[in-house]
Design a protein around this motif. Structure first.
Motif, PDB file in Angstrom:
ATOM      1  N   ALA A  69      -1.286   9.273   2.361  1.00  0.00           N
ATOM      2  CA  ALA A  69      -2.716   9.507   2.158  1.00  0.00           C
ATOM      3  C   ALA A  69      -3.251   8.606   1.049  1.00  0.00           C
ATOM      4  N   GLU A  70      -2.459   8.398   0.020  1.00  0.00           N
ATOM      5  CA  GLU A  70      -2.881   7.532  -1.076  1.00  0.00           C
ATOM      6  C   GLU A  70      -3.025   6.090  -0.590  1.00  0.00           C
ATOM      7  N   ALA A  71      -2.133   5.660   0.309  1.00  0.00           N
ATOM      8  CA  ALA A  71      -2.218   4.304   0.845  1.00  0.00           C
ATOM      9  C   ALA A  71      -3.532   4.095   1.593  1.00  0.00           C
ATOM     10  N   GLN A  72      -3.937   5.068   2.432  1.00  0.00           N
ATOM     11  CA  GLN A  72      -5.216   4.939   3.140  1.00  0.00           C
ATOM     12  C   GLN A  72      -6.369   4.942   2.139  1.00  0.00           C
ATOM     13  N   LYS A  73      -6.271   5.766   1.114  1.00  0.00           N
ATOM     14  CA  LYS A  73      -7.311   5.803   0.086  1.00  0.00           C
ATOM     15  C   LYS A  73      -7.422   4.460  -0.622  1.00  0.00           C
ATOM     16  N   ARG A 132       8.428  -9.211  -3.643  1.00  0.00           N
ATOM     17  CA  ARG A 132       9.280  -9.025  -4.814  1.00  0.00           C
ATOM     18  C   ARG A 132       9.735 -10.350  -5.429  1.00  0.00           C
ATOM     19  N   ILE A 133       9.488 -11.437  -4.751  1.00  0.00           N
ATOM     20  CA  ILE A 133       9.995 -12.731  -5.219  1.00  0.00           C
ATOM     21  C   ILE A 133       9.444 -13.075  -6.596  1.00  0.00           C
ATOM     22  N   ASN A 134       8.171 -12.760  -6.835  1.00  0.00           N
ATOM     23  CA  ASN A 134       7.565 -13.104  -8.127  1.00  0.00           C
ATOM     24  C   ASN A 134       8.295 -12.472  -9.304  1.00  0.00           C
ATOM     25  N   ARG A 135       9.020 -11.391  -9.060  1.00  0.00           N
ATOM     26  CA  ARG A 135       9.755 -10.722 -10.129  1.00  0.00           C
ATOM     27  C   ARG A 135      10.921 -11.568 -10.650  1.00  0.00           C
ATOM     28  N   LEU A 136      11.319 -12.556  -9.879  1.00  0.00           N
ATOM     29  CA  LEU A 136      12.404 -13.445 -10.311  1.00  0.00           C
ATOM     30  C   LEU A 136      11.897 -14.599 -11.160  1.00  0.00           C
ATOM     31  N   TYR A 137      10.593 -14.815 -11.132  1.00  0.00           N
ATOM     32  CA  TYR A 137      10.029 -15.980 -11.820  1.00  0.00           C
ATOM     33  C   TYR A 137       9.708 -15.651 -13.281  1.00  0.00           C
ATOM     34  N   ASN A 138      10.737 -15.274 -14.009  1.00  0.00           N
ATOM     35  CA  ASN A 138      10.551 -15.037 -15.442  1.00  0.00           C
ATOM     36  C   ASN A 138      11.853 -15.360 -16.174  1.00  0.00           C
ATOM     37  N   ALA A 156      -3.869 -18.447 -16.172  1.00  0.00           N
ATOM     38  CA  ALA A 156      -4.181 -17.625 -17.343  1.00  0.00           C
ATOM     39  C   ALA A 156      -4.684 -16.239 -16.974  1.00  0.00           C
ATOM     40  N   ARG A 157      -4.814 -15.943 -15.683  1.00  0.00           N
ATOM     41  CA  ARG A 157      -5.402 -14.670 -15.268  1.00  0.00           C
ATOM     42  C   ARG A 157      -4.403 -13.826 -14.490  1.00  0.00           C
ATOM     43  N   SER A 158      -4.462 -12.530 -14.694  1.00  0.00           N
ATOM     44  CA  SER A 158      -3.651 -11.598 -13.928  1.00  0.00           C
ATOM     45  C   SER A 158      -4.514 -10.938 -12.849  1.00  0.00           C
ATOM     46  N   TYR A 159      -3.984 -10.884 -11.627  1.00  0.00           N
ATOM     47  CA  TYR A 159      -4.660 -10.235 -10.510  1.00  0.00           C
ATOM     48  C   TYR A 159      -3.843  -9.014 -10.088  1.00  0.00           C
ATOM     49  N   GLY A 160      -4.510  -7.855  -9.954  1.00  0.00           N
ATOM     50  CA  GLY A 160      -3.846  -6.700  -9.364  1.00  0.00           C
ATOM     51  C   GLY A 160      -3.745  -6.873  -7.863  1.00  0.00           C
ATOM     52  N   PHE A 161      -2.759  -6.204  -7.249  1.00  0.00           N
ATOM     53  CA  PHE A 161      -2.579  -6.355  -5.806  1.00  0.00           C
ATOM     54  C   PHE A 161      -3.793  -5.831  -5.040  1.00  0.00           C
ATOM     55  N   ILE A 162      -4.407  -4.738  -5.515  1.00  0.00           N
ATOM     56  CA  ILE A 162      -5.606  -4.229  -4.852  1.00  0.00           C
ATOM     57  C   ILE A 162      -6.725  -5.265  -4.922  1.00  0.00           C
ATOM     58  N   GLU A 163      -6.858  -5.935  -6.041  1.00  0.00           N
ATOM     59  CA  GLU A 163      -7.888  -6.963  -6.180  1.00  0.00           C
ATOM     60  C   GLU A 163      -7.644  -8.114  -5.213  1.00  0.00           C
ATOM     61  N   LEU A 202       0.841  -1.204   0.000  1.00  0.00           N
ATOM     62  CA  LEU A 202       0.000   0.000   0.000  1.00  0.00           C
ATOM     63  C   LEU A 202       0.874   1.251   0.000  1.00  0.00           C
ATOM     64  N   GLY A 203       0.581   2.165  -0.913  1.00  0.00           N
ATOM     65  CA  GLY A 203       1.326   3.410  -0.987  1.00  0.00           C
ATOM     66  C   GLY A 203       2.635   3.324  -1.742  1.00  0.00           C
ATOM     67  N   THR A 204       2.975   2.142  -2.250  1.00  0.00           N
ATOM     68  CA  THR A 204       4.212   1.975  -3.012  1.00  0.00           C
ATOM     69  C   THR A 204       3.897   1.805  -4.497  1.00  0.00           C
ATOM     70  N   ALA A 205       4.945   1.881  -5.318  1.00  0.00           N
ATOM     71  CA  ALA A 205       4.767   1.713  -6.765  1.00  0.00           C
ATOM     72  C   ALA A 205       4.283   0.316  -7.104  1.00  0.00           C
ATOM     73  N   LEU A 206       4.526  -0.642  -6.214  1.00  0.00           N
ATOM     74  CA  LEU A 206       4.140  -2.024  -6.488  1.00  0.00           C
ATOM     75  C   LEU A 206       2.628  -2.222  -6.491  1.00  0.00           C
ATOM     76  N   ILE A 207       1.883  -1.281  -5.883  1.00  0.00           N
ATOM     77  CA  ILE A 207       0.440  -1.478  -5.775  1.00  0.00           C
ATOM     78  C   ILE A 207      -0.207  -1.554  -7.158  1.00  0.00           C
TER      79      ILE A 207
END
Length: 418
Positions: free
Chosen positions: A137-141, A261-267, A89-96, A76-81
């Motif tokens: 503030a964006e993280a709380q939002k 961040r671990i998933n970033r290595l799985y490519n 076959a499906r992509s999930y956003g972190f907010i989802e 929350l509040g980071t660029a990773l959100i």
């Protein structure tokens, strides 16, 4: 009638509580009769189902095919959100994904209560993001949006250390000046607050909160630091290239030590980069073991083993770390001294933030009557010992480290919404 609850959505564990007809706050059973549920999801590939909490961990540990997601609050509040992760076959956003977990907690709470819950007070750290009020503030939002999307019509927030103070205040019989130390999975928060039986009757406690401060340091950071200090060197961190001109790149080791961040290595590109590093390495066998670990997608399991070793050091002076990767072991001995050294900079940041909290309140160490510890990371010896040494004269209060915030949020929900 509005049914208002308090939701403590934590980096590591979550709770939901309400105030009963007797006026006493209580936590709801969210998993197999237990009042806490680990903030973990497992997307099972074999049964095409989403598992939650301890069941998710069990699926993962027993080797079921799937994807484990945890420490979601940390993004929350980071660029990773804005990132997404692929599950088949499906992509999930972190907010989802965050919303999926909150929806399940809501569903279980309603099943326990036998009625719908549409009103909630959510806990939040003093700072989601350090030194960046816009991102904070964006993280709380972001969190509020995820909560409202699950059917909560009325949503409010309370600082987690204030919630812990509300829970503690039920047991005091005279006025005290308390320092609340809330060390969670992702953040460390501190508050100086006046508590007393008389003050507990007031709805607005703003005047009793003398100061708050927080720092983005918590249990998941401790796991990463211990991993980087003791485990990643066994996979090549800190070793040189064959020509002796430079150290191996740090970034992949940092990613492998950080849950989200671990998933970033799985490519394919990350593996190509590591194979290039192995060809240049003075100790290629170590990098080769890291490549095998990533190929087998064992990264989250490795960090879980590091966390388990950290927890073992709460009761033991040393532990033998051994993690299997195909026909080899990542192994090292870890003792209390290693953990203390790994966390030294984090402990100093915690001490500095406590000093700032006292300064903002206009009080000194000797003015603190009660030192109230909550959050699972207060059980780490390097942390607990230093806190005790900082406040030798204060009454040490150990709360229900996983439940006190939820209980306080339930009380706050009752006060705000009836």
């Amino acid at each position: 009638m509005t049914l208002a609850c308090g939701l403590d959505f934590g980096t590591s564990n979550s709770t939901m509580g309400r105030v009963g007809a007797d006026g006493i706050p209580q936590l709801l059973a969210l998993e197999d009769g237990k009042q806490t549920i680990p903030s973990v999801l497992f997307f099972g590939f074999e049964d095409d189902a989403i598992h939650f909490g301890r069941e998710a961990v069990a699926e993962y540990v027993t080797g079921a095919d799937g994807r484990l997601m945890r420490s979601l609050k940390s993004v929350l509040g980071t660029a990773l959100i804005g990132d997404s992760t692929r599950v088949r076959a499906r992509s999930y956003g972190f907010i989802e994904i965050l919303g999926i977990f909150i929806a399940e907690v809501k569903r279980r709470a309603e099943a326990e209560l036998g009625e719908a819950v549409d009103t909630v007070v959510c806990g939040r750290p003093v700072h989601f993001v350090d030194d960046d009020p816009v991102a904070d503030a964006e993280a709380q939002k972001q969190l509020e949006g995820a909560v409202r999307a699950q059917g909560f019509a009325h949503v409010d927030f309370q600082f987690e250390p204030i919630a812990a103070a509300l829970d503690y205040e039920r047991q005091v019989n005279s006025e005290r000046l308390a320092l609340i130390v809330d060390l969670g999975g992702g953040t460390s928060d501190f508050s100086v607050i006046r508590v007393s039986p008389e003050r507990a009757k007031a709805v607005d406690r703003g005047g009793d909160i003398l100061s708050t401060a927080g720092v983005h340091v918590g249990g998941t950071d401790f796991d990463r630091l211990l991993s980087m200090t003791k485990v990643m060197p066994e996979l090549g961190l800190g070793t040189m290239t064959r020509d002796g001109k430079r150290h191996l790149p740090v970034a992949p080791y940092y990613d492998l030590s950080t849950w989200h961040r671990i998933n970033r290595l799985y490519n394919a590109q990350a593996l190509r980069d590591l194979r290039g590093t192995m060809r240049e390495a003075r100790a290629p066998e170590r990098v080769d073991m890291m490549i095998e670990l990533i190929e087998d997608r064992l990264g989250h399991r490795l960090v879980g083993a590091v966390e388990a070793a950290k927890i073992e050091l709460s009761d033991a002076d040393a532990t033998a770390f051994a993690f299997p990767v195909r026909d080899r072991l990542v192994e090292t001995e870890i003792d209390i001294g290693d953990l203390t050294r790994a966390l030294a900079a984090s402990v100093q940041r915690i001490e500095d933030t406590i000093a700032e909290t006292l300064k903002r309140a206009g009080v000194d160490i000797g003015s603190i009557d009660s030192l109230i510890l909550t959050g699972g990371s207060t059980q780490v010896p390097a942390i607990a010992g230093r806190l005790r040494a900082l406040f030798p004269e204060a009454e040490l209060v150990r709360t229900d480290v996983l439940g006190s915030v939820g209980l306080g949020l339930a009380m706050d929900a009752k006060r705000k919404f009836g």
